[in-house]
Write a protein that holds these residues in place. Structure first.
Motif, PDB file in Angstrom:
ATOM      1  N   TRP A   1      -6.108  -5.245  -6.921  1.00 47.42           N
ATOM      2  CA  TRP A   1      -4.762  -5.812  -6.835  1.00 47.42           C
ATOM      3  C   TRP A   1      -4.756  -7.308  -7.125  1.00 47.42           C
ATOM      4  O   TRP A   1      -3.851  -7.813  -7.780  1.00 47.42           O
TER       5      TRP A   1
ATOM      6  N   ASP B   1       0.846  -1.190   0.000  1.00 48.77           N
ATOM      7  CA  ASP B   1       0.000   0.000   0.000  1.00 48.77           C
ATOM      8  C   ASP B   1       0.881   1.240   0.000  1.00 48.77           C
ATOM      9  O   ASP B   1       1.866   1.327   0.742  1.00 48.77           O
TER      10      ASP B   1
ATOM     11  N   ARG C   1      -2.797   0.919  -4.473  1.00 44.56           N
ATOM     12  CA  ARG C   1      -2.016  -0.248  -4.847  1.00 44.56           C
ATOM     13  C   ARG C   1      -1.773  -0.218  -6.355  1.00 44.56           C
ATOM     14  O   ARG C   1      -2.674   0.122  -7.124  1.00 44.56           O
TER      15      ARG C   1
END
Length: 549
Positions: A275, A36, A194
């Motif tokens: 992600w 992150d 992300r």
């Protein structure tokens, strides 16, 4: 220390190590867990090896005169990168999350004669530069003309060859300006992001798709005054004006003594891709139908062989066993023919039995590769005993029909196992030698199961015919029957080399055929072991089912 004791000791150590690790709360594999990023967090771009589908010979990124950081550090993060032979290192490219940058100067370099030659050779061989950001490889988006879609090429070319308008002389041009695009998925609640995509376009906004080159064009940068890495202002692009200044009308040509200025842009784009799905774009394959065709083709082969084995086992073999067990008089026993006649020789140790044991053992390791566990279980098992006694004097083998010639049956036996896998083999070779991703392991597992069944069944069928011809020397032939599929694999590798690859250099050809020879040899050991084990089980089964005086 005896072998079983050593194995028990090794097993105890392994168990103790696992128990010692048990209290750990969690573990982290680099590249597996998501990262992150907050806004303005640094994003480190890493460089990987230079690759080419024409030569198959990788080179380090810094083998060419690209811009270097102050200290070059190896940056491989996981085992997969090591096993692939990647050369991942740090780079001077540094981004800040969700902070676009325009015309950032990386460095200025002057290339000499040797470097010029090396760059031209890499351009001639179509080498690509590979980079990595947050464990995602760099790709170049290319629009497909036949479909309204975009395909992605791994890495960008070092440069291109081309001609100036009205000039037939071929020139070499290097890509010295890169426009990066980082795609990210933002969490609305935490504002953390992300990375889900990493793209690049080596191009010139002034001269896109020029006639002098057939790909993206380059900047031939210019500047005023005395060069300073941090303060010099280029006249060909102005980051403050947020646009490219049209002062340069020629791309960056590769010539000894010429200065090359490397620059880059970076932009950020929010994406709906999560992600967990960021690899879907890289792994997109449109040939699932071909894979299903491969499965259906292989299943048809298996059904055909299964029908033959069923006919042998349920009809012919059952009838033979019933007939042999009903023989009562000595005269009837003397008139018996077929596979029962060689019961006293069928389990006679073959020539070079030690070598056969080595091959079978190696094949077993290629097949569930648990060396210590398998050895431990093997030592605990009782010795295998033959269901019939072996005669002291070997029986003379009668003259065989032409179609039972060992060379003929061995070559015929390898066709069907190869036919069951050759379509999937095409995709495997493509992933290895054309640097494409292979990820449909469900298909691969099905094909592997089909390969096992095919090797076992074709060996059993031919072994039965051999025993019916009163030829009891089945040991090596059973191994070679299914193992001969490796011959066809190597021949197919040669066909693939001349039809799909563009390798022209001798060293690259030696590398290709050397690796394929090793792969074919391993395939030979694997399939040969499957056939041998199946035939060994079959002979023990049938000879333990008849009455032997």
């Amino acid at each position: 220390m005896q072998a079983p004791a050593m194995l028990r000791w090794a097993a105890a150590v392994a168990v103790a190590a696992l128990l010692a690790a048990a209290p750990a709360a969690a573990f982290y594999l680099p590249g597996v867990a998501p990262n992150d990023f907050q806004k303005k967090d640094p994003l480190l771009v890493k460089v990987n090896k230079l690759t080419s589908t024409k030569t198959q010979l990788p080179y380090s990124y810094y083998s060419l005169p690209f811009c270097k950081p102050n200290t070059i550090v190896d940056s491989a993060e996981n085992l997969g990168e090591v096993l692939r032979g990647d050369r991942i290192e740090n780079s001077p490219y540094v981004f800040e999350m969700r902070e676009p940058k325009m015309c950032q100067v990386v460095c200025k370099t002057t290339i000499n004669e040797k470097q010029t030659k090396e760059i031209k050779e890499k351009i001639e061989d179509e080498y690509r530069v590979n980079m990595i950001l947050d464990n995602l490889p760099l790709v170049v988006p290319i629009a497909r003309q036949d479909k309204d879609a975009v395909v992605y090429q791994g890495g960008y070319h070092v440069g291109v060859k081309g001609q100036y308008a009205g000039n037939k002389d071929e020139k070499y041009f290097i890509h010295n300006h890169l426009t990066f695009l980082v795609k990210y998925h933002k969490d609305e609640t935490t504002e953390l992001s992300r990375i889900v995509g990493f793209e690049v376009k080596p191009y010139s906004s002034l001269l896109p798709y020029m006639s002098l080159v057939n790909f993206w064009c380059q900047y031939n940068h210019q500047f005023e005054g005395v060069w300073n890495d941090k303060k010099t202002r280029l006249t060909t692009c102005d980051p403050h004006a947020n646009k490219v200044v049209i002062n340069s009308d020629t791309p960056q040509e590769v010539e000894a003594g010429k200065e090359i200025i490397f620059t880059y842009d970076v932009s950020f784009e929010e994406s709906e891709i999560k992600w967990a799905s960021r690899w879907d774009t890289y792994l997109l394959m449109t040939d699932d139908q071909i894979h299903w065709f491969s499965i259906v083709n292989s299943l048809m082969i298996v059904l055909f062989l299964s029908g033959m084995v069923a006919m042998i086992m349920l009809r012919t073999l059952y009838r033979d066993i019933a007939r042999y067990n009903q023989l009562e008089t000595e005269e009837e026993a003397q008139e018996e023919t077929g596979w029962k006649l060689v019961h006293g020789d069928v389990f006679r140790p073959p020539t070079n039995s030690d070598l056969l044991c080595v091959y079978v053992g190696t094949g077993v390791q290629f097949f569930v590769p648990l060396v210590f566990v398998g050895s431990y279980l093997g030592f605990k098992q009782p010795a295998i005993e033959a269901p019939v006694k072996t005669n002291k004097i070997p029986r003379q083998i009668p003259e065989q029909a032409w179609y039972m010639n060992p060379a003929f049956t061995i070559l015929i036996g390898g066709i069907l196992p190869f036919g069951a896998v050759f379509i999937e083999l095409f995709f495997i070779l493509t992933s290895i030698w054309l640097h494409q991703f292979y990820y449909i392991f469900g298909f691969l597992f099905l094909v592997f199961i089909i390969l096992i069944v095919t090797c076992a069944e074709i060996t059993i069928v031919l072994c039965y015919f051999q025993l019916c011809s009163e030829d009891y020397m089945w040991w090596w032939r059973s191994y070679l029957t299914s193992g001969s599929s490796a011959i066809y694999l190597f021949l197919y590798a040669g066909f693939y080399f001349f039809t799909k690859l563009q390798i022209t250099k001798f060293v690259s050809g030696v590398l290709y055929f050397g690796y394929m020879l090793l792969a074919s040899y391993a395939f030979f050991v694997l399939t040969g072991t499957i056939g041998f084990c199946a035939c060994f089980w079959f002979t023990r089964l049938i000879y333990s089912s008849v009455k032997i005086d």
